[in-house]
Motif scaffolding. Structure first.
Motif, PDB file in Angstrom:
ATOM      1  N   VAL A  89     -31.540  11.726  57.256  1.00 16.78           N
ATOM      2  CA  VAL A  89     -30.479  12.594  56.757  1.00 16.78           C
ATOM      3  C   VAL A  89     -31.198  13.756  56.086  1.00 16.78           C
ATOM      4  N   TYR A  90     -30.705  14.969  56.301  1.00 22.31           N
ATOM      5  CA  TYR A  90     -31.348  16.082  55.611  1.00 22.31           C
ATOM      6  C   TYR A  90     -30.372  16.799  54.697  1.00 22.31           C
ATOM      7  N   GLN A  91     -30.911  17.187  53.555  1.00 21.18           N
ATOM      8  CA  GLN A  91     -30.179  17.964  52.568  1.00 21.18           C
ATOM      9  C   GLN A  91     -30.932  19.263  52.388  1.00 21.18           C
ATOM     10  N   TYR A  92     -30.216  20.325  52.050  1.00 25.31           N
ATOM     11  CA  TYR A  92     -30.884  21.590  51.843  1.00 25.31           C
ATOM     12  C   TYR A  92     -30.210  22.380  50.746  1.00 25.31           C
ATOM     13  N   HIS A  93     -31.016  23.211  50.127  1.00 22.03           N
ATOM     14  CA  HIS A  93     -30.587  24.038  49.004  1.00 22.03           C
ATOM     15  C   HIS A  93     -30.977  25.474  49.353  1.00 22.03           C
ATOM     16  N   ASN A  94     -29.994  26.365  49.389  1.00 23.73           N
ATOM     17  CA  ASN A  94     -30.287  27.757  49.737  1.00 23.73           C
ATOM     18  C   ASN A  94     -30.447  28.619  48.492  1.00 23.73           C
TER      19      ASN A  94
END
Length: 139
Positions: A89-94
């Motif tokens: 699962v991938y999470q990202y923060h922009n």
């Protein structure tokens, strides 16, 4: 006096530029547990950021346990190596909001996976659902 102004402008530009992390840096080492790596699997994930903004990517296993994270500058790519085998699962923060993708990335033995961050022609935001800062940094 003119020389002092030029030197001052140079130093301000240098320090403001140097504050931005480089692609591949682990900027949240102190907030996360130790990375999970496996040098025997020969598994990797190429992360391509074609957005005009920097992102921080966090990978988690199927049980949402932390694997690794990486900073990727706008219009750059980075290959995460020595990954364990599994579905991630991938999470990202922009640098504004936190997101998690509903899809999982399968990585097998001797495999190289791909993850592209991009805006499609009709999209108004990045695909995924918004999560809290606490969920992003969960151990």
């Amino acid at each position: 006096m003119k020389n002092l102004f030029i030197i001052g402008a140079f130093l301000i530009g240098f320090f403001s530029f140097s504050q931005r992390p480089l692609t591949g840096q682990k900027i949240f080492k102190k907030k996360y547990p130790v990375e999970q790596i496996n040098k025997l699997t020969n598994a990797s994930l190429l992360v391509s950021n074609t957005l005009n903004e920097d992102i921080i990517l966090t990978l988690r296993d199927g049980g949402r346990h932390y694997i690794t994270h990486v900073y990727v500058r706008a219009f750059q790519e980075f290959e995460i190596e020595d990954l364990p085998v599994g579905h991630f699962v991938y999470q990202y923060h922009n640098l504004k909001r936190y997101y998690e993708s509903p899809e999982r990335i399968p990585i097998g033995l001797n495999e190289r996976g791909f993850l592209d961050f991009f805006f499609s022609g009709g999209a108004t935001k990045i695909i995924g659902f918004e999560i809290s800062k606490e969920e992003f940094f969960k151990e």
